[in-house]
Design a protein around this motif. Sequence first.
Motif, mmCIF file in Angstrom:
data_model
loop_
_atom_site.group_PDB
_atom_site.id
_atom_site.type_symbol
_atom_site.label_atom_id
_atom_site.label_comp_id
_atom_site.label_asym_id
_atom_site.label_seq_id
_atom_site.Cartn_x
_atom_site.Cartn_y
_atom_site.Cartn_z
ATOM 1 N N TRP A 22 37.621 -52.635 23.418
ATOM 2 C CA TRP A 22 36.055 -52.467 23.241
ATOM 3 C C TRP A 22 35.856 -52.979 22.260
ATOM 4 C CZ3 TRP A 22 34.179 -49.407 25.218
ATOM 5 C CH2 TRP A 22 34.807 -48.016 26.191
ATOM 6 N N ASP A 23 36.184 -54.031 21.259
ATOM 7 C CA ASP A 23 35.638 -54.782 20.378
ATOM 8 C C ASP A 23 35.057 -55.839 21.560
ATOM 9 O OD1 ASP A 23 35.162 -56.987 17.929
ATOM 10 O OD2 ASP A 23 36.072 -58.330 19.127
ATOM 11 N N PHE A 24 35.703 -56.694 22.272
ATOM 12 C CA PHE A 24 34.218 -57.012 23.794
ATOM 13 C C PHE A 24 32.808 -56.240 23.897
ATOM 14 C CE2 PHE A 24 32.759 -58.554 27.269
ATOM 15 C CZ PHE A 24 32.320 -60.332 27.089
ATOM 16 N N HIS A 25 33.624 -55.060 24.267
ATOM 17 C CA HIS A 25 32.118 -54.657 24.557
ATOM 18 C C HIS A 25 30.999 -53.630 23.658
ATOM 19 C CE1 HIS A 25 33.265 -54.671 28.696
ATOM 20 N NE2 HIS A 25 35.097 -54.486 28.409
ATOM 21 N N VAL A 26 31.630 -53.833 22.275
ATOM 22 C CA VAL A 26 30.662 -53.072 21.539
ATOM 23 C C VAL A 26 30.236 -55.007 21.351
ATOM 24 C CG1 VAL A 26 30.569 -53.307 19.073
ATOM 25 C CG2 VAL A 26 31.798 -51.429 20.765
ATOM 26 N N ASN A 27 30.165 -55.299 21.120
ATOM 27 C CA ASN A 27 29.728 -57.016 21.084
ATOM 28 C C ASN A 27 29.286 -57.129 22.232
ATOM 29 O OD1 ASN A 27 29.763 -57.616 18.084
ATOM 30 N ND2 ASN A 27 32.412 -57.735 18.382
#
Length: 485
Positions: free
Chosen positions: A159-164
């Motif tokens: 989720w850290d990748f996709h939020v960014n």
Amino acid sequence: MAEGQPVVDPSISITLPMFGGGAHTTLGDTLLIETLAHFARERIPERVVHAKGVGAWGEFEVTNPEISKYTCAKFLDTVGKKTPILWRLSTTGGEKGSADTVRDVRGFSVKFFTEEGNYDIVGNHIPVFFVRDPMRFPSLNRSHKRHPATNRPDDTMFWDFHVNQPESVHALMHLFGSRGLPDSVRRVPGFGVHTFKLVDNSGNFYYCKWHFRPEGGTTSFATAADAASTASQNPDYHHKDVWDAIAHGDYPVWKLYLQIMRPEQAESVGRALFDITKIWPHRDFPLIEVGKMTLKKNPQNYFAEIEQAAFSPSNMVPGVAMTPDPMLQARMFAYPDAQRYRIGVNYTQLPPNRSIAPVYAPYERDGITTTKNYGSDPNYVNSTLSPGVPARAVTQIRHLESVPRTSSFGLNEIPVGEEDYVQPRQLWQRVFDDAERMKWVGNCAGTLRDVPAPLRNAVVQMFSKVDPLIGKMLTAKMNEDKLHL
């Protein structure tokens, strides 16, 4: 032995008696040494992504006579014309030993063995992708794999990748819906995802997108729990499903369709022309039937026929051409490069990749495990000492590569904006029904349970831009789950 010499018994090693009793093997037992040396080398690197896949042989048959007016590709020029194909469908993130029934994007690849060379459609089972800039591709896939410290899949990293990189929101809407858990690979759709060009005999071109639709319709597991239960009982469930169907004569069939756009229509779709996070609306660009693909033969040796199969969107034939789509351009280099690393520089000579059309390229020769080396022909281009490639074939291929491209679409960094939420919003509001919305929220919330609160809130905010209702439903579902812990 591998060199052809006979052996008395290949199941035992040669031993010599030792002083004081016992026996020992020797380096003179060449069969033993050869067997052990080969065993240590019988694995090849698995694919970095799409490592686990099922495959089969079949044929493609043209069913629509109108297609030939859009392209000069010979494998599409006559109704009833049949072309042999090799098909492979895979999960993306898991290793070769992972389970088939996990939530993941499936790779959908078809190799057409045409009279003009191999043509590959290398796509996915959802119509859009997570990123539109190829620089992000390695990071995307790493975020979906194992954490470098724990060596486990990690929802926080995901989720850290996709939020960014919120351009991925459209693909995430598909992934966490029912389509993310297909219950049979015979019921999985396929999409070329990228925009390609078709070129006719007069040099006119049309933009296009490829679609495979399973004849039996698309089906999925009812719940994530059902998929997990199946994985625990048979992690190779999808492999067994398609193998048994073909073995029993229940041949899987897909219809192949095209969306076609004339160059003068390109302005109407804006960024969606070359942006693979977006689709072309079917109401504006309806599906046109091309033909049908039927799987008819299981591999007799999985390693030789499927593991060594090499697909790449760079494999095109006259009548099909590339576009300035940045992701397509990058894949056209990266995929063949991956195969050169994985199975060797001469991978095109292996049976699952070998063209049925004549191959004459003496300037690509030598190297490890070559089986065709062009004899005494000089190994340079434009030799007057050998017949070479017919001039017309070269002219035609070069012509297709130089087809004029539209210049009105900037391909530099595109910031994420309101336009990126329009199509995900339409999917949520117009395509999903109430039951699918509830299922989507449950699937997504389940991955957020152990994610740190600030990141969890950022995920809620990202999906709230698609529709405020999603944010509210996600928050309510997570609070409900917390009460039941």
